[in-house]
Design a protein around this motif. Sequence first.
Motif, PDB file in Angstrom:
ATOM      1  N   THR A 189      12.964  53.134  16.302  1.00 13.05           N
ATOM      2  CA  THR A 189      13.574  51.960  16.926  1.00 13.05           C
ATOM      3  C   THR A 189      12.618  50.778  16.782  1.00 13.05           C
ATOM      4  OG1 THR A 189      12.579  52.395  19.092  1.00 13.05           O
ATOM      5  CG2 THR A 189      14.705  53.446  18.627  1.00 13.05           C
ATOM      6  N   SER A 211      16.436  51.616  13.419  1.00 13.60           N
ATOM      7  CA  SER A 211      17.301  50.857  14.318  1.00 13.60           C
ATOM      8  C   SER A 211      16.551  49.621  14.807  1.00 13.60           C
ATOM      9  CB  SER A 211      17.672  51.738  15.517  1.00 13.60           C
ATOM     10  OG  SER A 211      18.210  50.955  16.548  1.00 13.60           O
ATOM     11  N   PHE A 218      17.513  51.645  23.930  1.00 12.10           N
ATOM     12  CA  PHE A 218      18.135  52.658  23.063  1.00 12.10           C
ATOM     13  C   PHE A 218      18.961  53.615  23.925  1.00 12.10           C
ATOM     14  CE2 PHE A 218      18.172  56.346  20.160  1.00 12.10           C
ATOM     15  CZ  PHE A 218      18.512  55.709  18.981  1.00 12.10           C
TER      16      PHE A 218
END
Length: 250
Positions: A189, A211, A218
């Motif tokens: 992330t 991501s 998240f």
Amino acid sequence: MIQAPVRTPGTPYHVAVIMDGNGRWARARHLPRTEGHRQGVNAARAVVRACASRGVKVLTLFAFSSENWRRPHQEVGTLMELFVRSIRRELPELEEKGIRLRFIGDREAFSQRLQARMAEAEQRTRDNTLMELVVAVSYGGRWDITRAAATLADQVRHGSMTPEQITPEALEEQLSTKGLPDPDLFIRTGGEKRVSNFLLWQLAYTELFFSDVLWPDFSEDDLVQAFDCFAGRQRRFGHIQEQLVGGSGA
Ligand code: IPE
Ligand code: IPE
Ligand code: MG
């Protein structure tokens, strides 16, 4: 212990996550970076629950790298406090759900208190089989491989193995992830497209997913998005497409 959920086709067996973006999440809210780490614990808890309920069997979370010691003293101190507190707070749920805990990394770098907490948590969850939660702390892929190489060198020196017996399998036996299958899916992330010294050896054939979501934000939906993307991948491990039986590798 809850009933093991069925792992639907396409769900990864082993998921490895770089939980990145805590500091930026906090900064965007004019909060101290440490507040991002606090919120990050909540995101980690949600992902552990989601993975366990979706039939993931191994979840490896990168919580603190061997290079993160370079951070300001105060931030490192807060992170250590958070680790100690999180182990204490989360342990009952892990025990109840049947999740086994394993810490990988250079544990000797931590305080005696933290080392004792980690050992106790591993001990208390060692018979659990629903999912294995591997937490990488003071971990570096180079540290892991170097240590394995040194152990093999020592064995050769003492005559218990020959240089010819040094194979990938023999080296794997000395890694901190011994006994675990390599990750199927890697998630990072926070938007950075790098592995930052995570599981360098083990990620050889892992599917990578990046991501932009900052770790404290998240959610299970983001996780499902990563799983869906993974399910659409074709893993060839060096073969050609025609040699493969199924579509995705899970
Ligand atoms: C990840 O978030 C947590 C740790 C490395 C401990 P960061 O603290 O790296 O957050 P950013 O990347 O600075 O936003
Ligand atoms: C990787 O994140 C380590 C963890 C998330 C624990 P970093 O934030 O330390 O990585 P770099 O420094 O941006 O590469
Ligand atoms: Mg970062």
